[in-house]
Write an enzyme that holds these catalytic residues in place. Structure first.
Site, mmCIF file in Angstrom:
data_model
loop_
_atom_site.group_PDB
_atom_site.id
_atom_site.type_symbol
_atom_site.label_atom_id
_atom_site.label_comp_id
_atom_site.label_asym_id
_atom_site.label_seq_id
_atom_site.Cartn_x
_atom_site.Cartn_y
_atom_site.Cartn_z
ATOM 1 N N LYS A 206 -40.400 31.538 60.816
ATOM 2 C CA LYS A 206 -40.082 30.829 59.576
ATOM 3 C C LYS A 206 -39.845 29.340 59.865
ATOM 4 C CE LYS A 206 -36.729 30.621 55.861
ATOM 5 N NZ LYS A 206 -35.528 31.164 55.252
ATOM 6 N N GLU A 212 -37.769 31.222 71.768
ATOM 7 C CA GLU A 212 -38.426 32.402 72.354
ATOM 8 C C GLU A 212 -39.873 32.494 71.854
ATOM 9 O OE1 GLU A 212 -35.585 32.241 70.762
ATOM 10 O OE2 GLU A 212 -34.023 33.450 71.728
ATOM 11 N N GLY A 267 -35.232 35.326 56.674
ATOM 12 C CA GLY A 267 -35.994 35.951 57.768
ATOM 13 C C GLY A 267 -35.957 37.467 57.727
ATOM 14 N N ARG A 268 -34.775 38.022 57.545
ATOM 15 C CA ARG A 268 -34.641 39.497 57.568
ATOM 16 C C ARG A 268 -35.106 40.156 56.263
ATOM 17 N NH1 ARG A 268 -30.210 36.550 58.088
ATOM 18 N NH2 ARG A 268 -28.593 36.570 56.491
ATOM 19 N N GLU A 353 -26.707 40.906 60.271
ATOM 20 C CA GLU A 353 -26.919 39.455 60.179
ATOM 21 C C GLU A 353 -26.565 38.968 58.766
ATOM 22 O OE1 GLU A 353 -30.833 37.391 60.781
ATOM 23 O OE2 GLU A 353 -30.006 36.872 62.714
ATOM 24 N N HIS A 384 -28.843 65.450 70.524
ATOM 25 C CA HIS A 384 -28.691 65.849 71.921
ATOM 26 C C HIS A 384 -28.092 64.727 72.752
ATOM 27 C CE1 HIS A 384 -30.789 69.623 71.286
ATOM 28 N NE2 HIS A 384 -31.464 68.948 70.385
ATOM 29 N N LYS A 512 -27.330 29.402 70.805
ATOM 30 C CA LYS A 512 -28.580 28.637 70.963
ATOM 31 C C LYS A 512 -28.283 27.239 71.492
ATOM 32 C CE LYS A 512 -31.106 30.664 67.041
ATOM 33 N NZ LYS A 512 -31.686 30.394 65.736
HETATM 34 O O1 F6P Z 1 -31.616 33.465 65.359
HETATM 35 C C1 F6P Z 1 -31.638 34.290 64.248
HETATM 36 C C2 F6P Z 1 -32.870 34.085 63.445
HETATM 37 O O2 F6P Z 1 -32.810 32.859 62.824
HETATM 38 C C3 F6P Z 1 -33.082 35.204 62.431
HETATM 39 O O3 F6P Z 1 -32.345 35.035 61.289
HETATM 40 C C4 F6P Z 1 -34.555 35.132 62.233
HETATM 41 O O4 F6P Z 1 -35.062 36.281 61.615
HETATM 42 C C5 F6P Z 1 -35.022 34.934 63.644
HETATM 43 O O5 F6P Z 1 -34.033 34.133 64.236
HETATM 44 C C6 F6P Z 1 -36.362 34.295 63.792
HETATM 45 O O6 F6P Z 1 -36.398 33.026 63.193
HETATM 46 P P1 F6P Z 1 -37.785 32.307 62.935
HETATM 47 O O7 F6P Z 1 -38.595 33.167 62.053
HETATM 48 O O8 F6P Z 1 -37.430 31.003 62.299
HETATM 49 O O9 F6P Z 1 -38.448 32.123 64.276
#
Ligand code: F6P
Length: 547
Positions: A206, A212, A267-268, A353, A384, A512
């Site tokens: 987003k 990452e 995002g979620r 979140e 189990h 972060k």
């Molecule tokens: O660090 C949390 C977060 O911002 C989430 O809310 C989000 O879904 C995820 O990282 C990925 O963010 P992006 O889509 O901006 O890479």
């Protein structure tokens, strides 16, 4: 603003809790043969049996008062009408617009958002059609066989969960891969399996600033160029999904190859947007639309149905009852379905979140618990492993048991065993086993009295442990859409009752920031800064190991 702990029904519920906390569900069922009929809801292809909860009619009625006093009906309207209810980010919250199949206008800042929602959906459909039909060719004129989605959190879990859940609807040629972890071993494992000529990479972020994702994307691009050797063919193999056009083009992806979404999609909550591109590539446009239809059906139900018959509201209120009154600090999601094994992780992000917050909308410290710890696993495997604690441990841990009524495979006998276990677990959680019942069983086995008395406490189950049953008449795109929308709205209702902002996530920022400083120290780009003694020792340990 109104605070939860000041609402009249908040204290009435405490009184009610004191009066009923030892009531046993076993007795409730015995006294009321119509209990299941009353605590039972159906929406589209989903059935919710909430009768195996520690509630009676007064509990439900007081919880409904709580929802009204907390302003749930008004907040639902505010969300659906595009008001900026995400106050700390000054944004509307409009995942419902992404599946607004009636196409009625939804206005934000004077603009109806529906034309742009429909435009992106159309572009996604065209692109998916090209790739799936084999018209879209890679740099050596071969069809695409593998899609690698690079994203994390909301840009990973939703598409991964849906593609896994609906595997039987997937295109037979298309293999889907998901890379989220910056630990290079995940990307390396995927790159070992795919071929550059036939692979499409989706860079999903987003913000397009997530470390990452951008690190994995750069490495994937390098790997691709090492094979293709020509920048001009990158466009045939890399597309971006983002709300940040500028960052996408700075990264080197042509914005003609970008699928857009907007800041009012969290995002979620984004699997319905362009973030769902892997879902559409795998399942096809028609199935994706069916998923949107299913979510829309739940949205309509949520918006139009009185609170007492409203499935997300009821689920949310039952949750509040345990979290805030019984002190249940965790909640289990247990799908009895192998292809739903990613669902607990998805709901974990959605709920924790969204509602893992400690201040109210106006910044006051909350005086009650908010989101529980959400965790889970496929139910049958859990039986189990950790179900022991659920049956005989000291915590009250409510559980959602989720299953398909339709058989999930044609292997003889499997589905009946699965469903027998779902129903039996719910019954066992509710009934338990009394010392008398345990004693009678041991006597029937012919044990001597002394041994029986030793064993009785261990073989006794207190029962009275809550479980919701959510049954899907079939695991299909439509019902999956409804199921996820159900949990989204449940989360929103709970956040509303707690008076918190379910749509920001500032809690992920501190780590972060600190990681940026430490990264520079680990790579030698900067001198070691002042940290606490533990962090300093850890950094030295790493540097000494990697001299
Ligand atoms: O660090 C949390 C977060 O911002 C989430 O809310 C989000 O879904 C995820 O990282 C990925 O963010 P992006 O889509 O901006 O890479």
């Amino acid at each position: 603003m109104k605070y939860l702990h000041d609402l009249p029904s908040w204290s009435k519920l405490w009184k009610h809790f004191d009066q009923t906390k030892t009531d046993h569900m076993r007795a409730m069922f015995e006294q009321d043969p119509k209990r299941a009929e009353r605590y039972w809801l159906q929406v589209g292809g989903l059935t919710l049996d909430y009768s195996k909860n520690r509630i009676n009619d007064e509990t439900v009625s007081l919880l409904l008062d709580l929802a009204r006093e907390a302003g749930v009906p008004e907040r639902i309207k505010q969300m659906f009408h595009g008001e900026k209810i995400n106050l700390t980010e000054d944004r509307a919250v409009l995942h419902i617009a992404l599946r607004n199949r009636t196409n009625s206008p939804i206005v934000v800042d004077g603009e109806d958002v529906m034309p742009k929602v429909n435009h992106v959906l159309r572009r996604m459909g065209e692109f998916a059609h090209e790739v799936r039909s084999g018209n879209w060719l890679g740099y050596t004129n071969q069809v695409i066989t593998d899609v690698v989605n690079i994203g994390i959190g909301g840009s990973d879990l939703g598409p991964l969960m849906m593609c896994t859940a609906l595997k039987q609807y997937g295109h037979p040629r298309m293999r889907m891969h998901f890379v989220s972890n910056v630990d290079g071993s995940q990307l390396r494992d995927v790159l070992e399996k795919v071929h550059p000529e036939t692979t499409l990479f989706i860079i999903a972020s987003k913000t397009f600033t997530t470390q990452e994702t951008l690190t994995n994307a750069l490495t994937a691009r390098e790997w691709f160029l090492a094979h293709a050797g020509d920048e001009s063919v990158v466009a045939k193999h890399f597309v971006a999904v983002s709300s940040n056009k500028k960052a996408v083009s700075e990264f080197g992806i042509d914005t003609a190859n970008m699928f857009e979404f907007w800041d009012w999609v969290g995002g979620r909550y984004s699997l319905w947007s362009a973030i769902g591109l892997p879902i559409m590539l795998f399942l096809g446009e028609e199935n994706f639309i069916e998923m949107l239809n299913g979510a829309h059906l739940m949205d309509q139900h949520f918006y139009n149905t009185p609170l007492e018959r409203n499935m997300p509201v009821i689920l949310a209120l039952i949750g509040i009852w345990y979290i805030n009154y019984y002190g249940g600090g965790s909640h289990v999601i247990a799908p009895y379905d192998q292809h739903l094994h990613r669902l607990p992780k998805f709901i974990q992000q959605l709920d924790m979140e969204s509602n893992g917050k400690q201040v109210t909308l106006d910044g006051q410290a909350v005086k009650y618990e908010t989101s529980p710890v959400i965790w889970g696993e496929t139910g049958i495997n859990g039986q189990h492993a950790f179900f022991q604690l659920l049956h005989q441990g000291t915590h009250i841990t409510p559980i959602d048991l989720i299953a398909s009524l339709e058989k999930r495979s044609n292997l003889r006998g499997h589905h009946e065993i699965l469903l027998a276990n779902v129903f039996a677990q719910a019954e066992a959680f509710m009934r338990g086993k009394t010392p008398e019942e345990a004693r009678a069983e041991l006597q029937a086995q012919g044990l001597d009295e002394a041994r029986i008395e030793e064993l009785v406490p261990h073989k006794t189950f207190s029962g009275n442990r809550p479980a919701n049953l959510i049954l899907m008449d079939k695991v299909n795109p439509r019902n999956m859409g409804s199921l996820i929308a159900l949990y989204e709205h449940k989360t929103f209702v709970q956040g509303t009752i707690w008076g918190i902002n379910s749509f920001d996530q500032w809690g992920v920022e501190l780590g972060k920031q600190l990681a940026k400083t430490i990264l520079a120290e680990l790579t030698g780009e900067s001198e070691l800064q002042k940290h606490d003694s533990s962090t300093e020792r850890l950094i030295h340990l790493y540097l000494n190991t990697n001299k």
